[in-house]
Design a protein around this motif. Sequence first.
Motif, PDB file in Angstrom:
ATOM      1  N   LEU A 133      -6.826  -0.724   3.896  1.00  7.41           N
ATOM      2  CA  LEU A 133      -6.455   0.431   3.093  1.00  7.41           C
ATOM      3  C   LEU A 133      -5.209   1.140   3.621  1.00  7.41           C
ATOM      4  N   GLN A 134      -4.730   0.728   4.787  1.00  9.37           N
ATOM      5  CA  GLN A 134      -3.610   1.449   5.407  1.00  9.37           C
ATOM      6  C   GLN A 134      -2.261   1.060   4.806  1.00  9.37           C
ATOM      7  N   ASN A 138       0.827  -1.214   0.000  1.00 15.95           N
ATOM      8  CA  ASN A 138       0.000   0.000   0.000  1.00 15.95           C
ATOM      9  C   ASN A 138       0.859   1.261   0.000  1.00 15.95           C
ATOM     10  N   ASN A 145      -6.728  -1.596   9.075  1.00 15.80           N
ATOM     11  CA  ASN A 145      -7.640  -1.588   7.938  1.00 15.80           C
ATOM     12  C   ASN A 145      -6.858  -1.910   6.671  1.00 15.80           C
ATOM     13  N   GLU A 198      -5.934  10.197   6.660  1.00 17.48           N
ATOM     14  CA  GLU A 198      -6.588   8.944   6.256  1.00 17.48           C
ATOM     15  C   GLU A 198      -5.987   7.758   6.988  1.00 17.48           C
TER      16      GLU A 198
END
Length: 319
Positions: A235-236, A187, A233, A225
């Motif tokens: 998305l991290q 990510n 999460n 964010e």
Amino acid sequence: MHAVISWVNGDDPAHRAKRMKYMGLTPDSASDDIGGDTRFRSLGEIHWCVASINRFAPFISKIFIITDAQDPHLGEFLAKNFENPIPVEIVDHKDLFKGYEAALPTFNSLSIETMLWNIEGLDEEFVYFNDDFMLLSEIKPEDWFDKEGRAVIQATRWSAWVAAFLRVIKPTKNGHKPFGYKDSLLNAADLLGKNHFWYFGHTPSPLLRSVLRNWFENNPAALEENISYRFRNPLQYNPQELFCLLAEDMDLLKVTSPKYHQLFLKPDANRPEYMAERLKRADSNPQLMYGCVNSLDKGSDDDRQLFVDWINRRLGIQS
């Protein structure tokens, strides 16, 4: 040079009650990869981590321990084992997240790590530890920062495309695809538009405060964010990986081989021979520098005692 350690005692009734309150608001939060009990258990690892820094990196001038209204009470332990222990300063979450209090409370290591640069009085050169990391042999300052001021990491280069493909085909578990360590590294690469990332093991991370601070000041939405999730999460991104990729572009990163230098232990109560074999192999390795004992609570009583006896001998300490 400073050291920073994140620590939590998940068995503390007050902390556990707070965590349970917020877990009900987060789907899948009880999964081991998100917010399961094993992520918060403390079986004395912080003592070994701090002792190892005192024993093998005495040039560190201060150790910051990040906590959530807790204190590991290390004074008596350190005084018993070291004549002049390195000063320890507790950094509460409310101070770490100063200016970003809306993200609290948090039970998320990635959110906490995103804010390390915000510690008041932190040196430009610092080394970040999880509380289950420990040094296993003498460390020199240049093992973390070379004479040119570059951060030195032990890592291997990974293709972001390959990692993304492996994530797509990863099987689901308990209704979702587990969010793993490598996912957080990928990510970070995706965030910066990189086609690679550096896979570093569960070892201390040398970091430059100004690199992180300057990037986050120029990219506040990315910071906000990443700290907005109370539990891990998918998305991290991993902030240490973010640093590595930024530092690489600035010629502030030196990558060395991790081979033979790292010990990672993940006990399993169903494998009675595992701990003894791994520790015996570690004792025969003169190049070993770093260790991490993960999920010690999941090992047998015998395994835990075997490790405790071994690490106490290695560090020359009394519990």
